[in-house]
Design an enzyme around this catalytic site. Sequence first.
Site, PDB file in Angstrom:
ATOM      1  N   GLU A 132     -35.064 -16.378 -60.097  1.00  0.00           N
ATOM      2  CA  GLU A 132     -34.043 -17.302 -60.591  1.00  0.00           C
ATOM      3  C   GLU A 132     -34.623 -18.479 -61.386  1.00  0.00           C
ATOM      4  OE1 GLU A 132     -31.400 -18.284 -57.359  1.00  0.00           O
ATOM      5  OE2 GLU A 132     -30.588 -16.259 -57.293  1.00  0.00           O
ATOM      6  N   PRO A 133     -35.380 -18.202 -62.436  1.00  0.00           N
ATOM      7  CA  PRO A 133     -35.952 -19.302 -63.227  1.00  0.00           C
ATOM      8  C   PRO A 133     -34.904 -20.089 -64.004  1.00  0.00           C
ATOM      9  CG  PRO A 133     -36.317 -17.219 -64.331  1.00  0.00           C
ATOM     10  CD  PRO A 133     -35.745 -16.885 -62.990  1.00  0.00           C
TER      11      PRO A 133
END
Length: 503
Positions: A159-160
């Site tokens: 989940e950057p």
Amino acid sequence: MRNLVPGEPSGRLSDAWRFCVGTGRFDLALRRDYQDSLALAQREIGFRYIRGHGLFSDGAGVHRPYEYGGERHVRHSFTYLDQVLDAYLELGIEPFLELGFMPSGLASGEQTVFWWRGNVTPPSSWQEWAELVRATLTHLIDRYGLDRVRRWPIEVWNEPNLEQFWQGADEAAYHRLYEITARTIKDVDASLQVGGPSISPGSDEWMPRFADFVTARDVPVDFLSRHAYTSGPAQHVPFGVYQTMAPASGLLEQFATTRRQLAGGPLADLPVHITEFNSSYRPDNPIHDTAFNAAYLAPVLAAGGDLVDSFSYWTFSDMFEEVGIPTSIFHGGFGLLTHRQIKKPTYHLYAFMARMGDQVLTRGEDHLVTRDSTGRVTVLAWAPVDVTGGPAVAGHTVRLAVPMPGDSVFMLRSSVSEELGNAWTAWSEMGRPRSPHPKQLDILREAAEPVRRHRSLPVTGGTAELDLTLDRHEVTLVELTPVADETPPWWDDRRLLGLAEGT
């Protein structure tokens, strides 16, 4: 009205629903309760891969910098890595490797996430990061063999697109991380599988830009990944949250998004993996413990495989400490199982799916019908749910006419609902003990088992007629097996008490 089930299959049931399952951080797998829980899930469900955070976090101890001779060195230590992967393989499950988070000795900053403080900053040395990736994969190949490691998907980060998980949600920095990592992986072996960007819901524009980036720079990518949740903002209470919930169809819409966005482009045919999904994205929402959650997710498991190559339930066990050590046996954890292996209703949804056949006969908004190679027909049916908070309604009916050979079939029905096979309800009636004593644990495990009923059904005109009336939030599995009657000619049930013949 009774729905007539076709006699011939319409296709095969995808196993995308059990391709992968989520887990708490990597080093939790060293614990006995974790391994006992995973062993149970593997016996009754049988997932193929397992994915979680923290492979490179300090708890796994892979990256160990030190000073010697006035210079910095790094020892790559695989003591815990080997123990965890050995345990996985012994239990018949393989790793879906997520590369993250940043070891503190390699981090460029101090920002962390979770109670266990996973570092979410870029590396202070890109070269040292690449060496960490290379050393880890080389070790895995040496230990487990190239053919096996080639089967393990390798996902770059988690989940950057959220600043909690990647400092500043810096897209350019993530693209750099992905490129360096992917090229390093392919340099180890060109057949290793690498992918990303592992985005959370709400930033869908990241996926097309990621596709443009890897295409323009010819960066290796073997699969695409994202997550899916349908809960609203958290309403916090001590040790928990409440949230609104969108309809479950929203999960299927999120599943379909990646292929819709990239249709016609160079990445259109790549596998798509939903590497996390659930109703709520919080590990302390009591909805996860309920029969509602099972009935809510049933249509997703039935149809999700038509949209993606896998969708990984987050997670198999409540052994999960992102917001701290749980304070109660039921606490709204993600798991299919609580600590101490108490089965939740959603666990049974998965166990029911594992008993279904691979030939799809028909499906509808409240049912899925399959057949296996022995002729056994299975029906998964579920009651509708109301996400607006209205009362759960009993009495929903599913009526089917199922083609079957012979004169009769044996019907076995297994059910969970608000009242049946529901340890959470039993725990609530007990007064919600936070640390149940051994006798209470035994009661909860018994209460968690599905209610099973059986009977013989006649086959008339080549069909067996089913009338399934469902309880509140019920998920039920019906197994229909043709009867080969071997009753001897002298058998007479009327004489069981020794009465004379003919009385």
